[in-house]
Design a protein around this motif. Structure first.
Motif, PDB file in Angstrom:
ATOM      1  N   ILE A   1      -0.065  -1.244  -9.347  1.00 43.74           N
ATOM      2  CA  ILE A   1       0.517  -0.453  -8.250  1.00 43.74           C
ATOM      3  C   ILE A   1       0.202   1.036  -8.448  1.00 43.74           C
ATOM      4  N   LEU A   2       0.422   1.498  -9.672  1.00 40.51           N
ATOM      5  CA  LEU A   2       0.214   2.933  -9.936  1.00 40.51           C
ATOM      6  C   LEU A   2      -1.256   3.316  -9.788  1.00 40.51           C
ATOM      7  N   LYS A   3      -2.122   2.412 -10.208  1.00 43.43           N
ATOM      8  CA  LYS A   3      -3.559   2.705 -10.145  1.00 43.43           C
ATOM      9  C   LYS A   3      -4.025   2.788  -8.680  1.00 43.43           C
ATOM     10  N   VAL A   4      -3.614   1.822  -7.897  1.00 38.22           N
ATOM     11  CA  VAL A   4      -4.004   1.818  -6.483  1.00 38.22           C
ATOM     12  C   VAL A   4      -3.488   3.088  -5.802  1.00 38.22           C
ATOM     13  N   GLN A   5      -2.236   3.441  -6.096  1.00 42.36           N
ATOM     14  CA  GLN A   5      -1.646   4.609  -5.438  1.00 42.36           C
ATOM     15  C   GLN A   5      -2.311   5.904  -5.890  1.00 42.36           C
TER      16      GLN A   5
ATOM     17  N   LEU B   1       0.894  -8.515  -1.557  1.00 43.81           N
ATOM     18  CA  LEU B   1       1.345  -7.947  -0.275  1.00 43.81           C
ATOM     19  C   LEU B   1       1.784  -6.489  -0.468  1.00 43.81           C
ATOM     20  N   THR B   2       2.367  -6.210  -1.637  1.00 39.63           N
ATOM     21  CA  THR B   2       2.741  -4.815  -1.920  1.00 39.63           C
ATOM     22  C   THR B   2       1.477  -3.953  -2.064  1.00 39.63           C
ATOM     23  N   ILE B   3       0.485  -4.496  -2.766  1.00 40.57           N
ATOM     24  CA  ILE B   3      -0.781  -3.756  -2.920  1.00 40.57           C
ATOM     25  C   ILE B   3      -1.410  -3.516  -1.537  1.00 40.57           C
ATOM     26  N   LYS B   4      -1.368  -4.548  -0.715  1.00 42.03           N
ATOM     27  CA  LYS B   4      -1.937  -4.429   0.634  1.00 42.03           C
ATOM     28  C   LYS B   4      -1.175  -3.363   1.432  1.00 42.03           C
TER      29      LYS B   4
ATOM     30  N   PRO C   1      11.950   4.821   0.934  1.00 41.54           N
ATOM     31  CA  PRO C   1      11.626   3.763  -0.026  1.00 41.54           C
ATOM     32  C   PRO C   1      11.342   2.408   0.630  1.00 41.54           C
ATOM     33  N   LEU C   2      10.146   1.891   0.367  1.00 38.98           N
ATOM     34  CA  LEU C   2       9.747   0.580   0.901  1.00 38.98           C
ATOM     35  C   LEU C   2      10.223  -0.543  -0.022  1.00 38.98           C
ATOM     36  N   GLN C   3      10.107  -0.351  -1.306  1.00 38.98           N
ATOM     37  CA  GLN C   3      10.496  -1.299  -2.384  1.00 38.98           C
ATOM     38  C   GLN C   3       9.513  -2.458  -2.567  1.00 38.98           C
ATOM     39  N   SER C   4       9.078  -3.110  -1.476  1.00 40.49           N
ATOM     40  CA  SER C   4       8.122  -4.215  -1.603  1.00 40.49           C
ATOM     41  C   SER C   4       7.393  -4.394  -0.281  1.00 40.49           C
ATOM     42  N   GLY C   5       6.162  -4.902  -0.365  1.00 45.00           N
ATOM     43  CA  GLY C   5       5.390  -5.179   0.853  1.00 45.00           C
ATOM     44  C   GLY C   5       5.583  -6.602   1.332  1.00 45.00           C
ATOM     45  N   SER C   6       6.421  -7.371   0.628  1.00 53.24           N
ATOM     46  CA  SER C   6       6.657  -8.765   1.008  1.00 53.24           C
ATOM     47  C   SER C   6       8.012  -8.895   1.704  1.00 53.24           C
ATOM     48  N   SER C   7       7.993  -9.397   2.937  1.00 48.38           N
ATOM     49  CA  SER C   7       9.250  -9.531   3.690  1.00 48.38           C
ATOM     50  C   SER C   7      10.196 -10.522   3.011  1.00 48.38           C
TER      51      SER C   7
ATOM     52  N   LEU D   1       0.422  -0.774   0.281  1.00 46.29           N
ATOM     53  CA  LEU D   1       0.072   0.572  -0.207  1.00 46.29           C
ATOM     54  C   LEU D   1      -1.229   1.036   0.440  1.00 46.29           C
ATOM     55  N   LYS D   2      -2.191   0.107   0.539  1.00 43.59           N
ATOM     56  CA  LYS D   2      -3.492   0.467   1.115  1.00 43.59           C
ATOM     57  C   LYS D   2      -3.394   0.684   2.613  1.00 43.59           C
ATOM     58  N   GLU D   3      -2.534  -0.094   3.243  1.00 44.04           N
ATOM     59  CA  GLU D   3      -2.410   0.014   4.698  1.00 44.04           C
ATOM     60  C   GLU D   3      -1.658   1.288   5.100  1.00 44.04           C
ATOM     61  N   ILE D   4      -0.580   1.570   4.409  1.00 43.09           N
ATOM     62  CA  ILE D   4       0.250   2.722   4.790  1.00 43.09           C
ATOM     63  C   ILE D   4      -0.309   4.033   4.251  1.00 43.09           C
ATOM     64  N   GLU D   5      -0.880   3.998   3.076  1.00 43.70           N
ATOM     65  CA  GLU D   5      -1.375   5.208   2.416  1.00 43.70           C
ATOM     66  C   GLU D   5      -0.274   6.270   2.304  1.00 43.70           C
ATOM     67  N   PHE D   6       0.661   6.025   1.405  1.00 39.05           N
ATOM     68  CA  PHE D   6       1.718   7.009   1.135  1.00 39.05           C
ATOM     69  C   PHE D   6       1.115   8.260   0.504  1.00 39.05           C
ATOM     70  N   ASP D   7       1.818   9.371   0.673  1.00 35.56           N
ATOM     71  CA  ASP D   7       1.365  10.603   0.001  1.00 35.56           C
ATOM     72  C   ASP D   7       1.674  10.550  -1.485  1.00 35.56           C
ATOM     73  N   GLY D   8       2.675   9.779  -1.843  1.00 42.16           N
ATOM     74  CA  GLY D   8       3.017   9.620  -3.257  1.00 42.16           C
ATOM     75  C   GLY D   8       4.095   8.561  -3.370  1.00 42.16           C
ATOM     76  N   ILE D   9       4.198   7.947  -4.541  1.00 44.78           N
ATOM     77  CA  ILE D   9       5.289   6.986  -4.738  1.00 44.78           C
ATOM     78  C   ILE D   9       5.895   7.156  -6.125  1.00 44.78           C
ATOM     79  N   PHE D  10       7.133   6.686  -6.260  1.00 44.09           N
ATOM     80  CA  PHE D  10       7.722   6.419  -7.572  1.00 44.09           C
ATOM     81  C   PHE D  10       7.752   4.904  -7.683  1.00 44.09           C
ATOM     82  N   ALA D  11       7.248   4.376  -8.794  1.00 43.51           N
ATOM     83  CA  ALA D  11       7.272   2.924  -8.946  1.00 43.51           C
ATOM     84  C   ALA D  11       7.923   2.584 -10.277  1.00 43.51           C
ATOM     85  N   PHE D  12       8.680   1.482 -10.274  1.00 44.40           N
ATOM     86  CA  PHE D  12       9.469   1.091 -11.456  1.00 44.40           C
ATOM     87  C   PHE D  12       9.373  -0.398 -11.660  1.00 44.40           C
ATOM     88  N   LYS D  13       9.478  -0.803 -12.922  1.00 46.84           N
ATOM     89  CA  LYS D  13       9.622  -2.222 -13.202  1.00 46.84           C
ATOM     90  C   LYS D  13      11.038  -2.630 -12.843  1.00 46.84           C
TER      91      LYS D  13
END
Ligand code: SAH
Ligand code: SF4
Ligand code: F3S
Length: 438
Positions: A354-358, A309-312, A254-260, A314-326
């Motif tokens: 997030i879900l659309k990009v993934q 940064l989270t969207i970026k 789990p990454l949780q966010s792309g922002s440090s 997702l695009k940079e890492i290209e996960f095979d799948g994610i679970f995303a939550f509010k």
């Protein structure tokens, strides 16, 4: 006379497996399982508190049992799991038709609870949890969950788990080894090691050491584990994943966010750069590894820039799948009190993006598998279509094999076969067996 129990399970794999332990304990008291709550002598809600939605779902279900209890007062209703631990006696106040409340560390109390001599509420901390072995009645005949550790010490600022599951406690490796050996003797093929943070497993050995031990158990073909914490993912573990033939090429990280900045507020203990660095090493070391993740949308203080940064990421890492939550504010947690809470609308918008990009990434990755040969562990015929076999790749992707004659197929549950992937969609893959007798 034999009695029946109906268990409604919410939440994570840990809870699913805890329900198997409850059934194991109850089986010793001659209870059998029913899938009809109206026919049950005992109804157990094994609850989850991770997000508000999970909690609401439970209270709705619990409300429905009120009239049942009125019609059939001898029926016993128990609330277990993470909400039980969090709320304790409050549940009895809110829903007086509940008979017992017991937390995840007190499953062994089930014996006593139903004998009525025991207290109605059992939520005390149980330091013996890792050494007390409970019987398990498993739902699946080829894949088994095996708990290796309990609790969590990480206190991520949004998370209830350290409060509901207590301190981190590792099970002795010899107990784990015996359980896995027994599973192999019963013809199980795959095990999934369970813990909130398996990478910090420590008894007389560490997590890589445990994997080395278990890799030696004859008969077990595949070893998986959940969940890994990025801060504790060591080079040694990556090495072991690349070396040991039974350890599957999949990690849920789990990454949780792309922002440090947000990761810091979350108290995750790594920056985005640390995470990316580990992913690159993993991919270089473990060929064909699939990486899945969890993302939280709209954490307090998350700006539009942080979200991007989270969207970026997702695009940079290209996960095979994610679970995303509010983001959901939870009792006792720091994040619930933080400044900068976002509106539901903003959280929803960000989640949707997030879900659309993934979705596009998942689809692209699955399409890239078309034409490749993958090893599948057959789990059986599809529930909706007898002419479909279904199984998973080592990388944990579901593959359906259509056009199978159920009469003549030797596609038994538990067989490992090679298939050629013929179609990669965004939820699953389709394949055809490379060997002929299917
Ligand atoms: N132990 C695991 C997973 C725990 S819960 C880990 O550390 O990764 C599973 C997922 O639920 C988390 O990864 C997180 O993405 C999500 N989650 C937990 N608390 C949440 C909250 N308050 N709001 C939204 N999502 C949450
Ligand atoms: Fe929760 Fe963090 Fe522990 Fe996972 S590691 S269970 S997210 S506190
Ligand atoms: Fe699992 Fe939910 Fe508890 S995710 S640990 S059942 S809060």
């Amino acid at each position: 006379m034999a009695k029946t129990v109906y268990i409604h399970t919410f939440g994570c794999q840990m809870n699913v497996h805890d329900s198997e332990k409850m059934l194991g304990v109850l089986q010793q008291d001659r209870y059998s399982e029913t899938d009809d709550p109206r026919k049950a002598d005992l109804i157990i809600f094994n609850t989850c508190s991770i997000r508000q939605k999970a909690e609401q779902k439970f209270y709705t279900q619990l409300g429905r049992t009120k009239s049942l209890k009125k019609r059939k007062p001898e029926i016993k209703i128990a609330v277990a799991g993470c909400i039980a631990q969090q709320e304790g006696v409050n549940i009895l106040k809110r829903a007086p038709h509940v008979d017992f409340v017991f937390g995840p560390q007190n499953i062994h109390f089930l014996h006593g609870l139903i004998s009525e001599k025991a207290p109605k509420v059992a939520i005390e901390d149980n330091p013996e949890i890792a050494i007390r072995e409970l019987p398990v009645k498993r739902d699946n005949e080829i894949k088994a969950w095996v708990t290796i550790m309990y609790g969590c010490n990480n206190f991520c600022s949004y998370c209830v788990v350290p409060y509901t599951r207590g301190r981190e406690r590792s099970r002795p490796s010899e107990n784990i080894y015996s359980e896995v050996k027994e599973l192999a003797e019963k013809s199980y093929k795959e095990i999934t090691l369970l813990g909130q943070n398996v990478n910090s497993y420590r008894s007389d050995t560490d997590f890589p050491g445990l994997l080395r031990m278990l890799n030696g158990v004859g008969g077990i073909e595949r070893i998986r584990f959940v969940t890994s914490h990025p801060k504790d993912l060591s080079e040694d573990l990556m090495e072991v994943m690349s070396e040991l033939p039974k350890v599957c090429e999949h990690i849920h990280l789990p990454l949780q966010s792309g922002s440090s900045k947000i990761l810091k507020l979350m108290n995750r203990g790594y920056s985005y750069e640390d995470y990316l660095h580990k992913v690159l090493i993993l991919r270089a070391k473990v060929s064909g590894i699939s990486i899945t993740s969890d993302i939280i949308a709209g954490f307090p203080g998350e700006t539009g820039e942080d979200h991007m940064l989270t969207i970026k990421a997702l695009k940079e890492i290209e996960f095979d799948g994610i679970f995303a939550f509010k983001f959901s504010p939870r009792p006792h947690t720091k994040a619930a009190e933080m400044e900068g809470q976002l509106s539901e609308d903003t959280k929803s918008e960000r989640l949707t993006e997030i879900l659309k990009v993934q979705e596009e990434i998942t689809e692209k990755k699955n399409r890239l598998l078309e034409g490749t040969i993958q090893e599948i562990l057959i789990e059986g015929h599809s529930k909706t279509d007898e002419e479909r076999l279904t199984g998973r790749t080592r990388s944990n992707k579901i593959v359906d094999i259509p056009g199978i004659d159920p009469e003549t197929s030797s596609g038994e549950k538990g067989a490992l076969i090679n298939v050629e992937i013929t179609r990669g969609g965004h939820h699953s893959l389709e394949g055809k067996p490379v060997e002929q007798n299917y």
